[in-house]
Enzyme design. Structure first.
Site, mmCIF file in Angstrom:
data_model
loop_
_atom_site.group_PDB
_atom_site.id
_atom_site.type_symbol
_atom_site.label_atom_id
_atom_site.label_comp_id
_atom_site.label_asym_id
_atom_site.label_seq_id
_atom_site.Cartn_x
_atom_site.Cartn_y
_atom_site.Cartn_z
ATOM 1 N NE ARG A 561 -3.707 0.797 0.439
ATOM 2 C CZ ARG A 561 -4.802 0.636 0.661
ATOM 3 N NH1 ARG A 561 -5.650 -0.851 0.988
ATOM 4 N NH2 ARG A 561 -5.916 2.036 1.164
ATOM 5 C CE LYS A 672 2.758 -12.639 1.512
ATOM 6 N NZ LYS A 672 1.455 -11.369 2.100
#
Ligand code: 26W
Length: 826
Positions: A561, A672
């Protein structure tokens, strides 16, 4: 006496491709009422989804039976957000039917891509918090933990992001336009929720602590659930999502027949508005009344459903905390504490003290932020109007709490004021984080530094009062979605090297990949996997933006974001510096680089929307410059979400984790990316520190101020001084100010420059030089592909700790104290 007829046997779903195809065709006929010849795209997709879903239902039924028999302690995860991602491939993988997708798509005569286009991701969240909730549910099922996730079934999820002339525009996310084949409506378990109204003394209660609440309006909570399968096990848990509906008599027929059509449905609209749309802010509270209604709606429906489930197998209330543990995902569902008190005291007539003891032993609270503006506080006046009984309960809880504090710190009124659940002042407000800590057994941060800062600053007084309540549980991510599904090439290589897929449920096994760094053949295959993933990404980028990127270039990724503390503007200053360097010296030996941004800005966050506009403008200038674009490309991929993440992460070489130290609670994108072999350039912030500790400082590009340095500098910080003494920084800032990225319009991006040279709240200018020099070290390392590949392998090999399975195991050991329940195969 007639013989009892044998119970009808359920048709079991076969395990072969033939069985699957048979079920597929009959579902097309009987579920969709159409034929292969006339089936539409949505028909084909829904039929495929239902046929896969049926294979999960089998396991779900056996799980429910096993749980009923065992009557275990259950974890109930309350979250206002879930970012589940696409369901089709996940459920195909978890039912062992993955390899059937291609032949089945042929059967249905629909190209795979078209089928998958209907597999929309339920965007019921903003970012980290929502995705973490989904990863934890996946791991709870995989570890056979009896658990249910509760959330809101927003009709419109996180907005769809598009760009008009480079500026972000938001479009409604009508994710159930084609329906949602993965959910099961359960109208029988609907609940009625009250708002507003008055309270009165319960006549038969001398203590005056039991009261009678008469709501001013009510709405219905309609549940539907989606299945949450475990990987490599039989368990299938569920996530139950509540939708607000008007109570039956809300349609005003008389008004309608009087032609007052709008008024006739006013109450219906009012009710359904509660679950209409997700609030798109991910770190600044807006204090909207509807948001508080959403939060109470979620907890009121969920607590009644939890009590309904508890009373199926248990009686009395003393045993409630032994069978029910509720995790509050940040403060958004914290009204659950006051709602359980109301139900126990007012409805089930449990004595206050016992009710309070039960409540505190039931709840636990996870804090996901350090930003003061993200800590929710609600006006007392609003709560008194919207939830009068709950405000009374908060007063009572605070009264007894402050008595305890006064006893512990006699005469220390300042301590009382700081700890109080009520923030005094012109407008009295309820501190939701304080209510969460007072009403919970355990409180945890989501990374070591975060937990340390929580106990040293934000919740310091509570940590001194109740040190035993505070724990750290470092976040994690599910390797099933973010390696196995997102990166099948890398998964195949790892499985080939390690011998089997056991690493997918025991991620620390990746450690053994470390031995392969001296195996040139393995390194070649590792590099080839990354290269092919980058070719796929290049195709995707060209299709969605028209920009051609070079798969051979260093793929430098910043996906999260947009927020000032995450410092996308620092990344942009680096890009402009490279731009200036190449334009000044076209022969400069610059490592070819693709800088890929992805991320949304909250619609009301104008500074970040302007930054998005500037990123697109700089990208335009770079990509259209004949000299620069040969070595540098910048792309801001529109509408970043879980599905896009699964595309981008396998292709990333460099992971940008450049937040100001002390601001990012943990981060999960960092995990990730490292697991998929990206090397991190980052600050000592959040989980970056733990990633660096595990992968080795030599496999991590560290730069910037640490938390203490940043706090010191802030006290006397003058960003302009850094601007004046660093020519490259000055040139980069001046480029923005010059209007060169705005067709000469100097005013357009002036606010970005003013913020940088004015407050620069997150010290981007102070960290600029260290960052840009660190990027030189990155370019240096990239030139030596052998060395880079070894760093990449070691990042993946040593990131097994960041599996959400380990995170869930920590929650089980430190906070939930639940045992797995094995579910027997069919
Ligand atoms: C009131 C508005 C609002 C909405 C959402 C305030 C705060 C939030 C979330 C807590 C913000 C969030 O998503 N936090 C992120 O949570 C992740 C999971 O723990 C962390 O990895 C991220 O560092 C943190 O920013």
């Amino acid at each position: 006496m007639t013989e009892a007829r044998p119970r009808p046997k359920m048709r079991t779903v076969g395990g072969t491709l033939e069985d699957f195809e048979r079920d597929l065709i009959s579902n097309l006929y009987y579920q969709r009422g159409t034929t292969l010849e006339s089936a539409s795209g949505p028909d084909a997709y829904h039929t495929l989804a239902v046929t896969v879903r049926d294979r999960l239902v089998d396991r779900y039924a056996r799980t429910a039976a096993a749980h009923y028999a065992a009557n275990p302690r259950f974890v109930y995860y309350l979250s206002a957000e879930y970012l589940l991602g696409r369901q089709l491939r996940q459920n195909l993988l978890y039912t062992g039917a993955e390899q059937w997708l291609r032949p089945v798509a042929e059967d249905l005569g629909a190209p795979l891509e078209e089928l998958e286009a209907y597999d929309v991701e339920p965007g019921l969240g903003n970012g980290g918090l929502g995705r973490l909730a989904a990863c934890l549910l996946d791991s709870m099922a995989t570890l056979d933990i009896p658990a249910v996730g509760y959330g809101i079934r927003y009709e419109f999820g996180i907005f769809k992001q598009a760009f008009r002339d480079g500026a972000q525009v938001e479009r409604p996310d009508d994710w159930t336009f084609y329906g949602n084949p993965w959910e099961f409506p359960a109208p029988d378990d609907r609940q009625v929720v009250g708002f507003y109204g008055t309270t009165a003394r319960a006549l038969d209660d001398p203590t005056g602590l039991r009261r009678q609440w008469t709501p001013g309006e009510t709405v219905r909570g309609e549940p539907s659930h989606m299945l949450v399968p475990g990987f490599g096990t039989q368990t299938v848990n569920m996530i139950r999502l509540w939708r607000a509906r008007a109570s039956r008599e809300s349609f005003d027929l008389s008004r309608f027949s009087a032609g007052q059509y709008k008024e006739a449905v006013e109450d219906i609209v009012r009710a359904e508005n509660i679950s209409k749309v997700l609030y798109p802010d991910d770190s600044t509270e807006q204090g909207r009344e509807l948001r508080l209604k959403q939060q109470y709606f979620l907890v009121a429906c969920s607590l009644r459903d939890i009590i309904r489930r508890y009373r199926l197998r248990n009686t009395g209330w003393d045993g409630f905390p032994a069978k029910v543990v509720i995790q509050l995902n940040d403060t958004h569902p914290v009204m659950a504490i006051t709602e359980l008190m109301r139900l126990l005291v007012d409805v089930y007539r449990v004595d206050w003290d016992l009710a309070w003891s039960i409540t505190r032993r039931t709840f636990n609270y996870t804090c996901h932020t350090l930003l003061p503006e993200a800590l929710e506080t609600w006006p007392v006046a609003l709560l008194e109007r919207l939830l009068p009984r709950h405000m009374e309960i908060i007063y009572s809880i605070n009264h007894f709490f402050l008595q305890e504090v006064a006893a512990t710190y006699p005469g220390d009124v300042d301590k009382l004021r700081r700890l109080s659940i009520i923030e005094e002042g012109s407008e009295r407000r309820v501190r939701m984080a304080h209510l969460a800590v007072v009403g919970s057994t355990a409180v945890n941060g989501v990374a070591e530094l975060h937990t340390r800062l929580l106990t040293a600053t934000t919740l310091r007084d509570f940590a001194e009062l109740w040190p035993y309540k505070f724990h750290n549980v470092t976040n994690g991510v599910t390797p099933r979605r973010f390696i196995r599904l997102a990166n099948p090439r890398l998964s195949a290589l790892i499985t080939d090297r390690l011998g089997d897929e056991g690493w997918l449920t025991d991620l620390e096994r990746l450690e053994r990949l470390g031995d392969a760094v001296d195996d040139p053949e393995f390194l070649t295959r590792w590099r080839e996997v990354k290269r092919q993933n980058k070719v796929d990404l290049a195709r995707h980028v060209e299709r969605s933006t028209g920009v051609v990127i070079d798969p051979e270039a260093l793929c430098d990724v910043m996906i999260k974001r947009f927020h000032e503390y995450k410092r996308q503007h620092l990344k942009l200053l680096h890009v402009i510096t490279l731009f200036n360097r190449i334009r000044e010296n076209p022969d400069l030996d610059v490592v070819p680089r693709t800088v890929l941004f992805g991320g949304k800005a909250a619609p009301g966050y104008h500074a970040m929307k302007l930054l998005i506009h500037l990123v697109n403008a700089v990208a335009e200038a770079v990509d259209t410059d004949p000299v620069v674009s040969r070595r540098l490309k910048v792309v801001l991929l529109p509408d970043y979400n879980v599905t896009k993440a699964q595309f981008i992460i396998p292709a990333a070489d460099l992971s940008e984790q450049i937040s100001l130290a002390g601001k990012e609670a943990s981060g999960t994108g960092n995990m990730k990316l490292a697991l998929n072999g990206a090397v991190t350039i980052g600050t000592l912030d959040g989980a970056n520190i733990e990633i660096r500790d595990r992968v080795g400082a030599e496999n991590f590009f560290l730069f910037g101020l640490n938390t203490a340095d940043a706090a010191d500098l802030r006290r006397h910080y003058r960003p302009r001084a850094f601007y004046e003494q660093d020519p490259e920084l000055r040139a980069a800032v001046d480029a923005i100010a010059s209007g060169v990225f705005a067709k000469g319009d100097r005013a357009l991006f002036a606010p970005v420059v003013d913020a940088m040279l004015g407050r620069d709240e997150y010290l981007a200018l102070a960290d600029y030089r260290s960052y840009v020099d660190c990027q030189e070290a990155v370019a240096e390392a990239w030139r030596d592909q052998e060395r880079w590949t070894r760093m990449s392998v070691l990042n993946s090999a040593r990131s097994g700790f960041f599996s959400s399975d380990r995170t869930v195991r920590d929650y089980c050991d430190l906070i939930w104290r639940v045992e797995p329940v094995r579910v027997s195969p069919a």
